[in-house]
Structures are given as C-alpha cells and as structure tokens.
Design a protein around this motif. Sequence first.
Motif, short mmCIF file in Angstrom:
data_model
loop_
_atom_site.label_atom_id
_atom_site.label_comp_id
_atom_site.label_asym_id
_atom_site.label_seq_id
_atom_site.Cartn_x
_atom_site.Cartn_y
_atom_site.Cartn_z
N UNK A 199 15.24 6.06 26.27
CA UNK A 199 15.38 5.15 25.14
C UNK A 199 14.27 5.36 24.11
N UNK A 200 13.03 5.40 24.59
CA UNK A 200 11.89 5.52 23.68
C UNK A 200 11.82 6.88 23.00
N UNK A 201 12.26 7.92 23.71
CA UNK A 201 12.24 9.27 23.13
C UNK A 201 13.50 9.55 22.29
N UNK A 202 14.40 8.57 22.22
CA UNK A 202 15.64 8.72 21.45
C UNK A 202 16.42 9.95 21.91
N UNK A 203 16.43 10.16 23.22
CA UNK A 203 17.12 11.32 23.79
C UNK A 203 18.52 10.91 24.24
N UNK A 204 19.52 11.66 23.81
CA UNK A 204 20.89 11.32 24.16
C UNK A 204 21.33 11.88 25.50
N UNK A 205 20.55 12.81 26.03
CA UNK A 205 20.90 13.42 27.31
C UNK A 205 19.66 14.08 27.89
N UNK A 206 19.77 14.52 29.15
CA UNK A 206 18.66 15.23 29.77
C UNK A 206 18.35 16.51 28.99
N UNK A 207 19.40 17.21 28.58
CA UNK A 207 19.20 18.44 27.81
C UNK A 207 18.45 18.15 26.51
N UNK A 208 18.77 17.03 25.88
CA UNK A 208 18.10 16.65 24.63
C UNK A 208 16.62 16.36 24.89
N UNK A 209 16.33 15.69 25.99
CA UNK A 209 14.93 15.38 26.34
C UNK A 209 14.14 16.67 26.60
N UNK A 210 14.74 17.59 27.34
CA UNK A 210 14.08 18.86 27.63
C UNK A 210 13.84 19.63 26.33
N UNK A 211 14.81 19.56 25.44
CA UNK A 211 14.70 20.24 24.15
C UNK A 211 13.54 19.69 23.33
N UNK A 212 13.40 18.37 23.31
CA UNK A 212 12.31 17.73 22.56
C UNK A 212 10.95 18.16 23.13
N UNK A 213 10.86 18.20 24.45
CA UNK A 213 9.61 18.61 25.09
C UNK A 213 9.28 20.06 24.75
N UNK A 214 10.30 20.92 24.77
CA UNK A 214 10.09 22.33 24.46
C UNK A 214 9.65 22.52 23.02
#
Length: 224
Positions: A199-214
């Motif tokens: 929620x806080x990272x505004x990530x729509x999926x696990x792939x999106x979260x990994x992408x933001x971190x990368x």
Amino acid sequence: MRLFNESGHGAKPATIPPATPIVFVVDDDISVRESLDALIRFEGWQPETFASARDFLAQPRIFAPSCLVLDVSLPDLSGLDLQKLIAADRIDMPIIFITGYGDVPMTVQAMKAGAIEFLTKPFDDEVLLRAIRHAIERSHSALEQEAELGVLEGHYEALSRREREVMALVVMGLLNKQIAGELGISEITVKAHRGQVMRKMKAGSLADLVNKAARFDQAHAGKR
C-alpha cells in the motif's frame, strides 16, 4: 539484492519543470555571449550567460530542463575542469563544448567525461541548435526520472523499520513462511506488514514492487 539505504534519506521532492528550458552559456568572449544569447532567445529558450566558470558555479542549481554551452578556454577554471566539478551532481544538464582550437585528445577527454557535442568555432548556428535540442530532450528525461525517484524514496520513508525488513526479503523472493522464520515473527504478522508495504509503496503487484526496488538500486548504485 541490495535495497534502499536504511535511513531512506536523500529524497528530493518531485518537481514539475518550467515550460521554458534554460541554456547556460559560459564563455569569456562577450561577443560570443551576446550572439548566443540572441540565438537562444530567438528559439524560445531562456539564456543565462556567464563570463567565467566561477560565476557559473555561484549560480544555484535550477530544477528545469537545461544544458550548458561551455567554452574550453576560460580565465579561471577551464571548461574541462568545470565539467569534472559538476559531472556527479548535474547529470540532468548535458554539456556542449565550444572552442577555437580543438584537438583530438581534448575532444576525446570531453566526450569520455559525458559531453554530448564538441564544436570548433566558427560553427554553423543550426549545428549548435540541433545539439541544444538533443541536450534539452536528455535533460527533460533525466529530470523526470529524478522526480520519479524522489516519489519512490518518499514512499519508502513512510515504511516502518519492520516493513522495510519485510520488503527487503519479499523482493528477494522469500515466501511469507520463510520471512517469518528469518525475522522471528508469525506468518500472519508478515502478511500484515506485506500488505502495508504494498500500500505505502503504491505497488500493484509483487512484480511492480520488485521493479521499484530495482529502479532505486540502479539509480543509487554509484552512490554506495
């Protein structure tokens, strides 16, 4: 995978650049400055001219699409020395070198250090204008990426320490059960933290979260 620094500090606020790009000119020849000022203004850009490198360095950074038209030979710092000084923190401002006596080694040095063009006086106005257009496009893209990174860092700063720990393990590909074992907490607690991270990272999926971190890691790789 390395993730965000633990403090989460250093985020810049997202900035919407002004509509008018700025073309900085550093040249000790007043006739050149006046000529380029008129040429740049005629194209609809905002010229900012300086007679020396130190005068330019005294100017605070402006978060707007920009480029620097820089003479190699200056009365204080040379253009190449100025390029070295600003290379690390002004990647959003491409440099176009101009000189009255360019040579191959000098050109190679400037281009290796990141200059996008090296023009020998006298040069055709359209050649310079074409280089400036290209530089401004690159600057605009760099500023957009910087603004996006600032938003991303702001999201990360909103995470608690435990949420950051969970996030680091999530993007490494660990399952909730494995994360629970690593951190010594229950699986239900991991799920709750994971939900907050998404929620806080505004990530729509696990792939999106990994992408933001990368994306964050790639942007900050040279700063660690």
